[in-house]
Each structure stands twice: as structure tokens, then as C-alpha cells.
Design a protein around this motif. Sequence first.
Motif, short mmCIF file in Angstrom:
data_model
loop_
_atom_site.label_atom_id
_atom_site.label_comp_id
_atom_site.label_asym_id
_atom_site.label_seq_id
_atom_site.Cartn_x
_atom_site.Cartn_y
_atom_site.Cartn_z
N ILE A 24 31.20 39.32 43.40
CA ILE A 24 32.29 38.45 42.96
C ILE A 24 32.51 38.65 41.47
O ILE A 24 31.64 38.34 40.65
N ARG A 25 33.67 39.18 41.11
CA ARG A 25 33.97 39.49 39.72
C ARG A 25 34.76 38.36 39.07
O ARG A 25 35.56 37.68 39.73
N PRO A 26 34.57 38.11 37.79
CA PRO A 26 35.31 37.03 37.11
C PRO A 26 36.79 37.35 36.96
O PRO A 26 37.17 38.51 36.75
N GLY A 27 37.61 36.32 37.05
CA GLY A 27 39.04 36.51 36.96
C GLY A 27 39.51 37.03 35.62
O GLY A 27 40.58 37.66 35.52
N THR A 28 38.74 36.81 34.57
CA THR A 28 39.13 37.29 33.25
C THR A 28 39.17 38.81 33.17
O THR A 28 39.76 39.37 32.25
N GLU A 29 38.56 39.49 34.13
CA GLU A 29 38.64 40.95 34.16
C GLU A 29 40.03 41.42 34.56
O GLU A 29 40.42 42.54 34.26
N VAL A 30 40.78 40.54 35.23
CA VAL A 30 42.16 40.86 35.61
C VAL A 30 43.13 40.34 34.56
O VAL A 30 44.08 41.02 34.18
N ASP A 31 42.90 39.13 34.11
CA ASP A 31 43.76 38.50 33.11
C ASP A 31 42.88 37.64 32.20
O ASP A 31 42.21 36.72 32.68
#
Length: 276
Positions: A54-61
Motif C-alpha cells: 500500500i503506497r501513500p497517496g502523496t506519491e501521486v499528488d
Amino acid sequence: MRKYITFAMAVLISMVPLQFSRESESESTSLYHEISDPLDRAYAVAFDRLNLNIRPGTEVDAKSKESPDSLAHCKSVVYRTLRVLPREHRDRLKTVTLYFTEEGRRGLAGGNTMILRCLNISDRELSAVIVHETGHLVDTGLLNGSAESGETAFDDFGVPVYSDDPSVEFYAINWDSTTKKRANANNKDFCSTYGAADPFEDFAECYIAYRLQGKNFRTLAQSNKSLELKYNFLKKYVFNEKEFGDTAKSTTTSRKLQPYDATTVAYNLSSFWAER
């Protein structure tokens, strides 16, 4: 849109009993930051017990910001959707990124990776997006070919699709290459307008049509050869001969054949989540 990332997948587990009587259409259309529900937390715990990266959303935005409630609710929707899809389909998923902004792509998937936007979207629409994106996982992660068989006219952002990839049979119904439709292809040959964008979206849009609008898909296929071939491909190669009815609220054979996007066709979310 597809994106290739390759990992092994562990088996999804069902940790929470089937307790769908608490779901309602009003809940289905709520925004995630407005939700506070013990059932969400229970499903979120089940989601966390899956062997997923599960990757953190901050990696996308970088502006992505979730609350405990919004994160739990998004995990709950993802879990409840995946668990009613075929095991071999959901087993493709290894890496999930959930991000929380008001705008941005609703979903992105390929290989065994999925990225989902969890704000400013209803439960019903997000669940449909997950089904669509799972179609990409099946297309790019489950149905594969080998380099030894040779390349085709199809490629996904430069990644070749090989001749013995079963998906080539699906693509070739209406496509000569990644960017060129067959000369005799017309709008009625696609499950949605968006599905006519490229062969990969064609596959994912017909995947969701098969799963959520199965009866209507069969009816429309009776008068359209391309849709008949696509339906039969999905039945044989993807769903192991299993067929589905409609979860749409009101489906008739006269409904618009091409919604712009199959994820926006209304359906009964509670009924879908209750299926096994």
C-alpha cells in the motif's frame, strides 16, 4: 490507462462476514470525508490484512491528505469490490495507491498495480472504477504472451504485446494496431465511447459491461457481431463460462449503447457487493 509493473500476488482473503444489509443508496453516494462507520473500519482491517503493498497517496499528488475515516472508507470500498470479483482476477493485484484530492484521474492500473482517487467520487462510481481497472489487470497481468512468439502491431506505451497473448484476439476484433481501428469498425462496436479510445480501454470497458451489465450486453450482442465476439471472448477466456445478470437500476435494450464511460452507468451497489 494501463501501466506495467510486475510482482507476484498473494491470495486475497475474506476476513469480514457478508453483512450487506446496512448498505444503502444514500451511503453509496456520500463523500468519503463525511463517513464515520464501524463497518468501514472492520472492512479496512480486512483490507490491511491482505498481502498488498500500500503506497501513500502523496506519491501521486503531494497535496493528497486523508483523515482516518476517509482512508478507512476507501479501503472498505476497495475490499468489498475486489472480494466479489473472480479470485484469479483480484489475485493479480499487488500494489495499491490510494490518494485523496478533489481532482485528478479516478483510476490507473496495469500489470498488478492500481492507483485510485478516493475523494469527490461516490461509492458506486469508485466501485465501478475498480472493476474497470481490474479489467486492465486481467488484460495486462493475467493474459500474457511470450517474446518467443513475436511482437504484434499492439504495444502499451512501448511495451510490446506478443502474438500468443490471448488479448490479441480481442483487440483484433476492431483494431489493426494500438492507434488504428479496422476500416469497418463503427461506434456501435464498442461498449462505450471511451472504449473506442484504444484496444486496452476497449477491453476494460467491455470487462465492466460483462460484469455489471451482463444481460444488456448479451442482448446488444445479438445484433452486433463485434459485441458478440467480445462477449464470447470474455466469457471463454476471462470469466470461465460464467455469465451475469444486470446490476443496473433500470436496464432496457433501448438504453444508449455507448455511454461515454461504462463506470457511470447506474447500478445497485448493495446488490453487487452481496454477490459471490
